[in-house]
Design an enzyme around this catalytic site. Structure first.
Site, short mmCIF file in Angstrom:
data_model
loop_
_atom_site.label_atom_id
_atom_site.label_comp_id
_atom_site.label_asym_id
_atom_site.label_seq_id
_atom_site.Cartn_x
_atom_site.Cartn_y
_atom_site.Cartn_z
N ALA A 10 -75.88 48.29 18.95
CA ALA A 10 -75.99 49.69 19.85
C ALA A 10 -77.21 50.49 18.94
O ALA A 10 -77.66 51.75 19.59
CB ALA A 10 -75.67 50.34 21.09
N PHE A 14 -82.37 45.41 18.66
CA PHE A 14 -81.56 44.53 20.90
C PHE A 14 -80.33 45.19 20.55
O PHE A 14 -80.66 45.67 21.97
CB PHE A 14 -81.15 42.73 20.47
CG PHE A 14 -82.17 42.23 19.21
CD1 PHE A 14 -83.76 41.88 19.58
CD2 PHE A 14 -82.03 41.36 18.63
CE1 PHE A 14 -84.75 41.42 19.24
CE2 PHE A 14 -82.84 39.82 17.90
CZ PHE A 14 -84.10 40.21 18.28
N VAL A 58 -67.73 47.10 11.93
CA VAL A 58 -66.41 45.40 12.86
C VAL A 58 -66.47 44.81 11.33
O VAL A 58 -65.99 43.76 11.77
CB VAL A 58 -68.17 44.93 13.08
CG1 VAL A 58 -69.29 45.09 14.39
CG2 VAL A 58 -69.14 44.17 12.17
N ASN A 84 -73.64 41.34 19.12
CA ASN A 84 -75.05 41.48 18.80
C ASN A 84 -75.12 42.02 17.02
O ASN A 84 -76.36 41.90 16.17
CB ASN A 84 -75.80 42.41 19.36
CG ASN A 84 -77.21 42.74 18.63
OD1 ASN A 84 -78.15 42.22 18.66
ND2 ASN A 84 -77.11 44.81 18.34
N TYR A 150 -77.89 33.15 6.32
CA TYR A 150 -77.77 34.04 7.19
C TYR A 150 -77.76 32.71 7.83
O TYR A 150 -76.83 32.71 9.38
CB TYR A 150 -79.32 34.91 6.90
CG TYR A 150 -79.40 34.76 8.27
CD1 TYR A 150 -78.90 36.11 9.06
CD2 TYR A 150 -80.69 34.13 8.90
CE1 TYR A 150 -79.02 36.43 9.89
CE2 TYR A 150 -80.59 35.23 10.23
CZ TYR A 150 -79.97 35.92 11.18
OH TYR A 150 -80.28 36.54 11.99
N LYS A 154 -75.40 31.72 11.46
CA LYS A 154 -75.74 31.74 12.79
C LYS A 154 -75.14 30.23 13.42
O LYS A 154 -74.85 30.37 14.88
CB LYS A 154 -77.09 32.39 12.75
CG LYS A 154 -77.79 34.02 12.72
CD LYS A 154 -76.82 34.35 13.52
CE LYS A 154 -76.94 35.93 12.93
NZ LYS A 154 -76.32 36.92 14.04
N PRO A 180 -82.18 33.97 18.89
CA PRO A 180 -83.39 34.25 19.08
C PRO A 180 -85.05 34.32 17.36
O PRO A 180 -84.29 33.75 16.82
CB PRO A 180 -84.19 35.95 19.46
CG PRO A 180 -82.68 36.45 19.72
CD PRO A 180 -81.73 35.14 18.94
N THR A 185 -88.48 44.42 14.98
CA THR A 185 -86.77 45.45 14.86
C THR A 185 -86.25 45.75 13.21
O THR A 185 -87.36 45.84 12.13
CB THR A 185 -85.25 44.82 15.33
OG1 THR A 185 -85.07 43.97 14.33
CG2 THR A 185 -85.44 44.24 16.56
P1 NDP Z 1 -81.61 46.13 13.67
O1 NDP Z 1 -81.50 45.81 12.29
O2 NDP Z 1 -82.21 46.70 14.29
O3 NDP Z 1 -80.19 45.85 14.58
C1 NDP Z 1 -79.04 45.99 13.22
C2 NDP Z 1 -77.31 46.46 14.32
O4 NDP Z 1 -76.57 45.72 14.38
C3 NDP Z 1 -77.48 47.97 14.04
O5 NDP Z 1 -77.27 48.73 14.74
C4 NDP Z 1 -76.23 47.85 12.85
O6 NDP Z 1 -76.31 49.32 12.95
C5 NDP Z 1 -75.74 46.85 13.30
N1 NDP Z 1 -74.41 45.99 12.16
C6 NDP Z 1 -75.08 45.55 10.95
N2 NDP Z 1 -74.25 46.28 10.37
C7 NDP Z 1 -72.97 46.53 11.08
C8 NDP Z 1 -71.79 46.48 10.36
N3 NDP Z 1 -70.98 45.94 9.90
N4 NDP Z 1 -70.80 47.43 11.48
C9 NDP Z 1 -71.62 47.50 12.75
N5 NDP Z 1 -72.48 47.05 13.05
C10 NDP Z 1 -73.39 46.39 12.48
O7 NDP Z 1 -81.20 44.07 13.77
P2 NDP Z 1 -81.69 43.60 15.27
O8 NDP Z 1 -81.32 44.09 16.81
O9 NDP Z 1 -82.82 42.49 15.11
O10 NDP Z 1 -80.63 42.26 15.50
C11 NDP Z 1 -79.47 42.18 16.40
C12 NDP Z 1 -78.62 41.03 16.29
O11 NDP Z 1 -79.74 39.96 16.35
C13 NDP Z 1 -77.90 40.13 14.29
O12 NDP Z 1 -76.99 39.67 14.72
C14 NDP Z 1 -79.12 39.77 13.99
O13 NDP Z 1 -79.12 39.01 12.60
C15 NDP Z 1 -80.20 39.08 15.40
N6 NDP Z 1 -81.44 38.34 15.49
C16 NDP Z 1 -82.24 38.66 14.76
C17 NDP Z 1 -83.75 38.35 15.13
C18 NDP Z 1 -85.03 39.16 14.41
O14 NDP Z 1 -85.43 38.75 14.39
N7 NDP Z 1 -85.07 40.48 14.88
C19 NDP Z 1 -83.77 36.73 15.90
C20 NDP Z 1 -82.79 36.79 15.64
C21 NDP Z 1 -81.61 37.03 16.21
P3 NDP Z 1 -75.85 50.42 12.11
O15 NDP Z 1 -76.48 50.22 11.08
O16 NDP Z 1 -75.61 51.72 13.08
O17 NDP Z 1 -74.21 49.78 11.28
C1 8X3 Z 2 -83.67 36.39 12.85
C2 8X3 Z 2 -85.22 34.93 12.88
O1 8X3 Z 2 -86.30 33.56 11.51
O2 8X3 Z 2 -86.05 35.15 10.69
O3 8X3 Z 2 -82.45 36.02 13.51
O4 8X3 Z 2 -84.24 33.81 10.62
S1 8X3 Z 2 -85.25 34.51 11.07
#
Ligand code: NDP
Ligand code: 8X3
Length: 252
Positions: A10, A14, A58, A84, A150, A154, A180, A185
């Site tokens: 959070a 997302f 996590v 997430n 990666y 997924k 997505p 982001t």
């Molecule tokens: P961001 O990098 O903006 O956010 C990722 C979040 O994950 C952060 O809040 C981070 O918090 C948290 N996180 C990462 N590692 C850990 C950890 N070890 N423990 C706890 N929290 C963790 O990326 P997005 O919002 O884009 O990504 C969110 C999800 O959506 C991911 O699972 C990503 O794979 C997926 N996704 C993203 C896409 C994109 O193109 N952006 C497309 C498809 C899927 P902190 O670092 O503070 O711990």
């Molecule tokens: C994030 C989307 O296409 O960069 O999951 O893998 S992509």
């Protein structure tokens, strides 16, 4: 009575957009992430919303256990778990990828999601209601060069979501996988080790999905009537599509 959502990741992207959307709609929030100062700042921004900040990683089962055990009473009956938190690291081909990066992606995207789910599911089953919403990716279905580990994490999330539905048959607990495509982001900044120029180049000249686009989809899935289960949603920006199969030709 207000519903409760636990949101991992959070602090950014997302997850943060979901916290704002669910919070504005009157849900109670458990906001999770490693960057505690960001959680505090978000809680303050949300004002009157009932928020519990949980700073933990996590990847570490003991930390997940402590978070679940330490949930304050008003937040214990979790209605939605939004798995997430996740990341991609690197875009090298498998033969030169960093093994440590692969381990981090497996530990976060797979094992972290498993820990959260396994620890929060019994309460949902006991209450005969609940919803696990996972953040998969188009990368779990559609291969691309450098997507190696990666995308595979997924794909795991997608099949785990399907299998969860089988195990939860008859319990009233719902499962949704949201997949997505290109979304702007901090995802690419993380993928490229903080290289903002490289990250920005991913989105140059595109109209990518936004964090709010995804939050709207998560919110919609969570708010369907209790008898409706959205199994999976794949979403891309209009500017993204497939490029066909690649054929290597011998040089003459
Ligand atoms: P961001 O990098 O903006 O956010 C990722 C979040 O994950 C952060 O809040 C981070 O918090 C948290 N996180 C990462 N590692 C850990 C950890 N070890 N423990 C706890 N929290 C963790 O990326 P997005 O919002 O884009 O990504 C969110 C999800 O959506 C991911 O699972 C990503 O794979 C997926 N996704 C993203 C896409 C994109 O193109 N952006 C497309 C498809 C899927 P902190 O670092 O503070 O711990
Ligand atoms: C994030 C989307 O296409 O960069 O999951 O893998 S992509």
């Amino acid at each position: 009575m207000a519903k409760t959502i636990v949101i991992t990741g959070a602090t950014s992207g997302f997850g943060r957009a979901c916290a704002e959307m669910f919070g504005r709609a009157g849900w109670q929030l458990v906001i999770c992430g490693r960057r505690q100062e960001r959680l505090q700042e978000l809680a303050e921004k949300l004002g009157d919303v009932a928020v519990h900040c949980a700073g933990f990683d996590v990847r570490h089962l003991a930390e997940v256990e402590a978070m679940v055990a330490g949930l304050p009473e008003p937040f214990r009956a979790v209605d939605v778990l939004l798995n997430n938190a996740g990341l991609a690291l690197g875009l090298n081909p498998a033969q030169s990828a960093d093994l440590g990066d692969w381990e981090t992606m497996v530990d976060t995207n797979i094992k972290g999601l498993l820990y959260m789910t396994r620890l929060l599911l019994p309460g949902m089953v006991e209450r005969q209601r609940g919803h696990v919403i996972n953040l998969g990716s188009i990368a779990g279905t559609w291969p691309y060069p450098g997507g190696n580990a990666y995308g595979a994490t997924k794909a795991f999330v997608g099949q785990f979501s399907n299998n969860l539905r089988c195990d939860l048959h008859g319990t009233g607990v719902r499962v949704t996988n949201i997949e997505p495509g290109l979304a702007e982001t901090e995802f690419s900044v993380v993928r490229f080790g903080g290289d903002k120029v490289k990250a920005d180049a991913v989105y140059t000249g595109t109209d990518p999905l936004t964090a709010v686009d995804i939050a709207e989809i998560v919110y919609w899935a969570a708010c369907r009537p209790a008898h409706v289960n959205i199994n999976r949603i794949e979403v891309m920006p209009v500017c993204q599509s497939w490029n066909g199969l690649n054929i290597h030709r011998r040089s003459a």
